[in-house]
Design a protein around this motif. Structure first.
Motif, PDB file in Angstrom:
ATOM      1  N   ARG A   1       0.818  -1.226   0.000  1.00 47.65           N
ATOM      2  CA  ARG A   1       0.000   0.000   0.000  1.00 47.65           C
ATOM      3  C   ARG A   1       0.841   1.260   0.000  1.00 47.65           C
ATOM      4  NH1 ARG A   1      -4.779   0.194   4.305  1.00 47.65           N
ATOM      5  NH2 ARG A   1      -5.370   2.046   3.153  1.00 47.65           N
ATOM      6  N   VAL A   2       2.000   1.221   0.673  1.00 51.45           N
ATOM      7  CA  VAL A   2       2.836   2.421   0.697  1.00 51.45           C
ATOM      8  C   VAL A   2       3.787   2.478  -0.502  1.00 51.45           C
ATOM      9  CG1 VAL A   2       2.674   2.684   3.196  1.00 51.45           C
ATOM     10  CG2 VAL A   2       4.612   1.426   2.219  1.00 51.45           C
ATOM     11  N   GLY A   3       3.632   1.532  -1.432  1.00 48.84           N
ATOM     12  CA  GLY A   3       4.367   1.639  -2.691  1.00 48.84           C
ATOM     13  C   GLY A   3       5.759   1.023  -2.682  1.00 48.84           C
ATOM     14  N   ILE A   4       6.011   0.045  -1.804  1.00 47.71           N
ATOM     15  CA  ILE A   4       7.274  -0.697  -1.853  1.00 47.71           C
ATOM     16  C   ILE A   4       7.092  -1.837  -2.852  1.00 47.71           C
ATOM     17  CG2 ILE A   4       8.871  -2.171  -0.536  1.00 47.71           C
ATOM     18  CD1 ILE A   4       9.072   0.602   0.525  1.00 47.71           C
ATOM     19  N   PRO A   5       7.917  -1.860  -3.932  1.00 48.66           N
ATOM     20  CA  PRO A   5       7.766  -2.933  -4.920  1.00 48.66           C
ATOM     21  C   PRO A   5       8.197  -4.282  -4.336  1.00 48.66           C
ATOM     22  CG  PRO A   5       9.607  -1.471  -5.497  1.00 48.66           C
ATOM     23  CD  PRO A   5       8.972  -0.912  -4.267  1.00 48.66           C
ATOM     24  N   GLU A   6       7.616  -5.344  -4.841  1.00 51.41           N
ATOM     25  CA  GLU A   6       7.894  -6.716  -4.387  1.00 51.41           C
ATOM     26  C   GLU A   6       7.882  -6.835  -2.872  1.00 51.41           C
ATOM     27  OE1 GLU A   6      11.110  -8.859  -6.657  1.00 51.41           O
ATOM     28  OE2 GLU A   6      11.697  -6.788  -7.084  1.00 51.41           O
ATOM     29  N   PRO A   7       6.792  -6.482  -2.238  1.00 52.99           N
ATOM     30  CA  PRO A   7       6.760  -6.471  -0.768  1.00 52.99           C
ATOM     31  C   PRO A   7       7.026  -7.839  -0.142  1.00 52.99           C
ATOM     32  CG  PRO A   7       4.548  -6.153  -1.689  1.00 52.99           C
ATOM     33  CD  PRO A   7       5.521  -6.018  -2.815  1.00 52.99           C
TER      34      PRO A   7
END
Ligand SMILES: Nc1ncnc2c1ncn2[C@@H]1O[C@H](COP(=O)(O)OP(=O)(O)O)[C@@H](O)[C@H]1O
Ligand code: SF4
Ligand SMILES: [Mg+2]
Length: 319
Positions: free
Chosen positions: A135-141
């Motif tokens: 949700r906060v936009g970190i890729p490949e969480p």
């Protein structure tokens, strides 16, 4: 939801007692963004820390009350305050590096916040942490969740900090200069993210910044601080359409704007006064282009002017 009444904070220093906040009142509704704006040294961070009851050791709240819905925060025992802090009230700082634990994987830090403040445990908490990183936009969480903070850029660290703080679903988020340490493009992304999450979660946001440009487009209400006091409070659209306080006018004139590009920016001469002195008149007098005889000897009140308030003697008769 949040009501601060007549807050005063004092700190001991080598130069004597610093009255960092001198009678601050404000009110934030659920779902609202309230911006607290002012030059460096005017008392913004002390306000944030006082609301969290996290003042430095040499500082104390000398007056005022803080109500969060039906709870009076300043009267709570510290044990209960620990549940509020990071629970109903979350806070993010300017420097995410100092708020994240460097020897703990980012996912574990988010899981810890989730388990401390929500009903989720174990695998469910981990799944929630991955969801928050996304949700906060970190890729490949799914992969990034097991990394250590040093592997992340400044902007990503601030995103993780936001995820960690919002994962406990606070009613109020206090963001003290959340983007000041980041470059301009990342600043805009983080502010967009905060605004989106604030709307989605329906939480109150106290956005603290020295930068008026950050406030426009974000805030519902603006409170301008100067030398430990609020000097103007207004709905953001009214504030930007027609600032009333001479300091507010000067600040808005100094804002970079495309029409003025190429012209010299109107800088405001002078500096914020030291807060260890006793003031006898308006604190803005030495820098004010509208000052008159009464100003050095008469401390202005915050005068009510139809839905907004201004601390300036020019408006004394209108109130
Ligand atoms: N640890 C401290 N001890 C004593 N005075 C402090 C301390 N931190 C800040 N101050 C003083 O308190 C006032 C308000 O500071 P602060 O809230 O940090 O301002 P801002 O966040 O608006 O830049 C300033 O006059 C500052 O010098
Ligand atoms: S009270 Fe006087 S010095 Fe203070 S802001 Fe108003 S006009 Fe300026
Ligand atoms: Mg500060």
């Amino acid at each position: 939801m949040l009501n601060v009444a007549d807050l005063k904070v004092a700190l001991d220093s080598d130069a004597g007692l610093v009255r960092a906040i001198d009678g601050l009142s404000l009110c934030i509704e659920r779902g609202q963004t309230f911006a607290l704006v002012g030059e460096s040294g005017c008392g913004k961070s002390m306000t944030a820390l006082a609301l969290m009851r996290l003042l430095p050791e040499n500082g104390r709240i000398t007056q005022g009350r803080l109500d969060l819905d039906d709870v009076e925060i300043f009267g709570l025992p510290e044990a209960q305050m620990r549940g509020i802090r990071g629970g109903r009230i979350g806070m993010i700082f300017q420097e995410p590096a100092t708020s994240l634990n460097p020897v703990m994987r980012v996912g574990d830090q988010i899981v810890e916040a989730i388990e401390a403040h929500t009903a989720l445990r174990g695998a469910a908490a981990r799944a929630k942490a991955i969801e928050w990183l996304g949700r906060v936009g970190i890729p490949e969480p799914e992969r990034r969740i097991d990394e250590y903070p040093f592997r992340l850029s400044g902007g990503q660290k601030q995103r993780v900090m936001i995820a960690m703080t919002l994962a406990s679903e606070p009613d109020l988020l206090i963001a003290d200069e959340p983007t000041t340490a980041l470059d301009v493009t990342v600043q805009a992304q983080i502010l967009d993210l905060l605004k989106t999450l604030q709307r989605e979660q329906g939480m109150g946001l106290l956005l603290i910044t020295h930068d008026l440009a950050v406030v426009s487009g974000m805030a519902d209400w603006v409170a301008l601080m100067y030398a430990g006091q609020i000097i103007e409070v207004a709905q953001a659209d009214e504030f930007f359409r027609e600032p009333k306080h001479p300091y507010a006018r000067l600040l808005l004139e100094a804002l970079p704007d495309t029409a003025k590009r190429g012209e010299t920016l109107a800088a405001i001469a002078g500096t914020v006064p030291s807060l260890s002195q006793t003031f006898t008149g308006c604190r803005f007098t030495p820098r004010c282009d509208r000052a008159f005889e009464a100003c050095p000897g008469t401390p202005p009140d915050l005068y009510e002017l139809g839905g907004r308030s201004v601390r300036c003697l020019l408006y004394r008769g209108e109130a």
